[in-house]
Design a protein around this motif. Structure first.
Motif, PDB file in Angstrom:
ATOM      1  N   LEU A  47       0.814  -1.214   0.000  1.00  0.00           N
ATOM      2  CA  LEU A  47       0.000   0.000   0.000  1.00  0.00           C
ATOM      3  C   LEU A  47       0.852   1.271   0.000  1.00  0.00           C
ATOM      4  O   LEU A  47       0.639   2.164  -0.815  1.00  0.00           O
ATOM      5  N   LEU A  48       1.802   1.342   0.922  1.00  0.00           N
ATOM      6  CA  LEU A  48       2.600   2.556   1.036  1.00  0.00           C
ATOM      7  C   LEU A  48       3.443   2.794  -0.213  1.00  0.00           C
ATOM      8  O   LEU A  48       3.510   3.913  -0.721  1.00  0.00           O
ATOM      9  N   ASP A  49       4.063   1.731  -0.725  1.00  0.00           N
ATOM     10  CA  ASP A  49       4.840   1.874  -1.962  1.00  0.00           C
ATOM     11  C   ASP A  49       3.934   2.250  -3.128  1.00  0.00           C
ATOM     12  O   ASP A  49       4.292   3.098  -3.959  1.00  0.00           O
ATOM     13  N   GLY A  50       2.770   1.626  -3.201  1.00  0.00           N
ATOM     14  CA  GLY A  50       1.835   1.912  -4.284  1.00  0.00           C
ATOM     15  C   GLY A  50       1.345   3.347  -4.274  1.00  0.00           C
ATOM     16  O   GLY A  50       1.282   4.009  -5.308  1.00  0.00           O
ATOM     17  N   VAL A  51       1.015   3.854  -3.078  1.00  0.00           N
ATOM     18  CA  VAL A  51       0.555   5.243  -2.970  1.00  0.00           C
ATOM     19  C   VAL A  51       1.709   6.193  -3.296  1.00  0.00           C
ATOM     20  O   VAL A  51       1.528   7.158  -4.050  1.00  0.00           O
ATOM     21  N   LYS A  52       2.900   5.915  -2.754  1.00  0.00           N
ATOM     22  CA  LYS A  52       4.076   6.764  -3.041  1.00  0.00           C
ATOM     23  C   LYS A  52       4.356   6.840  -4.532  1.00  0.00           C
ATOM     24  O   LYS A  52       4.698   7.895  -5.054  1.00  0.00           O
ATOM     25  N   ASN A  53       4.249   5.699  -5.215  1.00  0.00           N
ATOM     26  CA  ASN A  53       4.582   5.627  -6.638  1.00  0.00           C
ATOM     27  C   ASN A  53       3.395   5.936  -7.544  1.00  0.00           C
ATOM     28  O   ASN A  53       3.491   5.790  -8.759  1.00  0.00           O
ATOM     29  N   ASN A  54       2.277   6.337  -6.915  1.00  0.00           N
ATOM     30  CA  ASN A  54       1.070   6.693  -7.660  1.00  0.00           C
ATOM     31  C   ASN A  54       0.598   5.545  -8.566  1.00  0.00           C
ATOM     32  O   ASN A  54       0.179   5.766  -9.706  1.00  0.00           O
ATOM     33  N   THR A  55       0.682   4.322  -8.062  1.00  0.00           N
ATOM     34  CA  THR A  55       0.218   3.139  -8.786  1.00  0.00           C
ATOM     35  C   THR A  55      -1.292   3.222  -8.953  1.00  0.00           C
ATOM     36  O   THR A  55      -1.999   3.625  -8.030  1.00  0.00           O
ATOM     37  N   GLY A  56      -1.786   2.855 -10.103  1.00  0.00           N
ATOM     38  CA  GLY A  56      -3.232   2.866 -10.340  1.00  0.00           C
ATOM     39  C   GLY A  56      -3.960   2.003  -9.324  1.00  0.00           C
ATOM     40  O   GLY A  56      -3.452   0.960  -8.902  1.00  0.00           O
ATOM     41  N   GLU A  57      -5.159   2.418  -8.960  1.00  0.00           N
ATOM     42  CA  GLU A  57      -5.890   1.713  -7.906  1.00  0.00           C
ATOM     43  C   GLU A  57      -6.231   0.278  -8.282  1.00  0.00           C
ATOM     44  O   GLU A  57      -6.189  -0.607  -7.432  1.00  0.00           O
ATOM     45  N   GLU A  58      -6.571   0.028  -9.538  1.00  0.00           N
ATOM     46  CA  GLU A  58      -6.894  -1.351  -9.935  1.00  0.00           C
ATOM     47  C   GLU A  58      -5.669  -2.252  -9.812  1.00  0.00           C
ATOM     48  O   GLU A  58      -5.761  -3.370  -9.295  1.00  0.00           O
ATOM     49  N   GLU A  59      -4.526  -1.763 -10.279  1.00  0.00           N
ATOM     50  CA  GLU A  59      -3.294  -2.555 -10.188  1.00  0.00           C
ATOM     51  C   GLU A  59      -2.895  -2.765  -8.728  1.00  0.00           C
ATOM     52  O   GLU A  59      -2.501  -3.867  -8.336  1.00  0.00           O
ATOM     53  N   LEU A  60      -3.025  -1.715  -7.925  1.00  0.00           N
ATOM     54  CA  LEU A  60      -2.663  -1.818  -6.514  1.00  0.00           C
ATOM     55  C   LEU A  60      -3.585  -2.789  -5.792  1.00  0.00           C
ATOM     56  O   LEU A  60      -3.130  -3.626  -4.998  1.00  0.00           O
ATOM     57  N   PHE A  61      -4.882  -2.749  -6.081  1.00  0.00           N
ATOM     58  CA  PHE A  61      -5.808  -3.692  -5.455  1.00  0.00           C
ATOM     59  C   PHE A  61      -5.484  -5.121  -5.884  1.00  0.00           C
ATOM     60  O   PHE A  61      -5.556  -6.050  -5.084  1.00  0.00           O
ATOM     61  N   ARG A  62      -5.123  -5.303  -7.153  1.00  0.00           N
ATOM     62  CA  ARG A  62      -4.762  -6.634  -7.640  1.00  0.00           C
ATOM     63  C   ARG A  62      -3.574  -7.182  -6.855  1.00  0.00           C
ATOM     64  O   ARG A  62      -3.591  -8.319  -6.386  1.00  0.00           O
ATOM     65  N   LYS A  63      -2.536  -6.355  -6.647  1.00  0.00           N
ATOM     66  CA  LYS A  63      -1.358  -6.778  -5.874  1.00  0.00           C
ATOM     67  C   LYS A  63      -1.747  -7.086  -4.435  1.00  0.00           C
ATOM     68  O   LYS A  63      -1.287  -8.067  -3.851  1.00  0.00           O
ATOM     69  N   PHE A  64      -2.580  -6.252  -3.861  1.00  0.00           N
ATOM     70  CA  PHE A  64      -3.064  -6.404  -2.496  1.00  0.00           C
ATOM     71  C   PHE A  64      -3.799  -7.736  -2.360  1.00  0.00           C
ATOM     72  O   PHE A  64      -3.526  -8.527  -1.477  1.00  0.00           O
ATOM     73  N   ARG A  65      -4.737  -7.984  -3.282  1.00  0.00           N
ATOM     74  CA  ARG A  65      -5.547  -9.210  -3.253  1.00  0.00           C
ATOM     75  C   ARG A  65      -4.668 -10.449  -3.454  1.00  0.00           C
ATOM     76  O   ARG A  65      -4.808 -11.441  -2.722  1.00  0.00           O
ATOM     77  N   GLU A  66      -3.746 -10.392  -4.403  1.00  0.00           N
ATOM     78  CA  GLU A  66      -2.866 -11.532  -4.650  1.00  0.00           C
ATOM     79  C   GLU A  66      -2.021 -11.846  -3.423  1.00  0.00           C
ATOM     80  O   GLU A  66      -1.817 -13.013  -3.090  1.00  0.00           O
ATOM     81  N   TYR A  67      -1.558 -10.810  -2.748  1.00  0.00           N
ATOM     82  CA  TYR A  67      -0.732 -11.035  -1.560  1.00  0.00           C
ATOM     83  C   TYR A  67      -1.563 -11.695  -0.448  1.00  0.00           C
ATOM     84  O   TYR A  67      -1.106 -12.610   0.214  1.00  0.00           O
ATOM     85  N   ILE A  68      -2.786 -11.207  -0.253  1.00  0.00           N
ATOM     86  CA  ILE A  68      -3.658 -11.775   0.778  1.00  0.00           C
ATOM     87  C   ILE A  68      -3.969 -13.232   0.494  1.00  0.00           C
ATOM     88  O   ILE A  68      -3.983 -14.066   1.394  1.00  0.00           O
TER      89      ILE A  68
END
Length: 144
Positions: free
Chosen positions: A121-142
């Motif tokens: 989350l923190l890296d994604g927000v810092k790097n302005n990662t798109g929300e869909e891509e960030l959620f995908r990474k979040f979900r895959e990690y969980i």
């Protein structure tokens, strides 16, 4: 006090609910400790609120309790909003790290996954990662 004016450095509005959730999570054990109160003031000041405005808001929320969302997407949205709020000054203090960790625990995430989720989350927000891509990474990690 107009919470709709909260803007992050990424140009996104931060929901009033994100600040409400911070207040509610701070109060989970029955009271807000000094370090939590200091953090709430720090976060509120990032958006131009004064100490009296922050105190008034905290006091107005004393009878409300945090109820974590059920869906993974809603949990992600809550944590994402908190991450944006924390990163509004481009720094993450130890107190802020403890706060987002506590929030993740209250949302029901497994303790062994929280550090990884915070990094995503923190890296994604810092790097302005798109929300869909960030959620995908979040979900895959969980789900891994």
């Amino acid at each position: 006090m107009n919470f709709s004016d909260f803007i992050t450095h990424h140009g996104k509005r931060v929901a009033k609910d994100a600040f409400i959730h911070l207040v509610q999570v701070s109060r989970i054990d029955g009271k807000i400790h000094k370090d939590e109160l200091d953090l709430l003031h720090k976060e509120g000041k990032k958006f131009g609120l004064t100490d009296p405005e922050i105190d008034k808001f905290i006091n107005s929320e004393k009878d409300h309790h945090y109820t974590p969302p059920y869906s993974l997407e809603e949990k992600y949205e809550h944590l994402h909003d908190i991450a944006e709020m924390i990163l509004a000054d481009d720094e993450v203090s130890e107190k802020e790290t403890r706060m987002i960790r506590r929030f993740a625990i209250e949302a029901g995430f497994n303790d062994s996954k929280i550090d990884g989720l915070m990094k995503i989350l923190l890296d994604g927000v810092k790097n302005n990662t798109g929300e869909e891509e960030l959620f995908r990474k979040f979900r895959e990690y969980i789900l891994s």
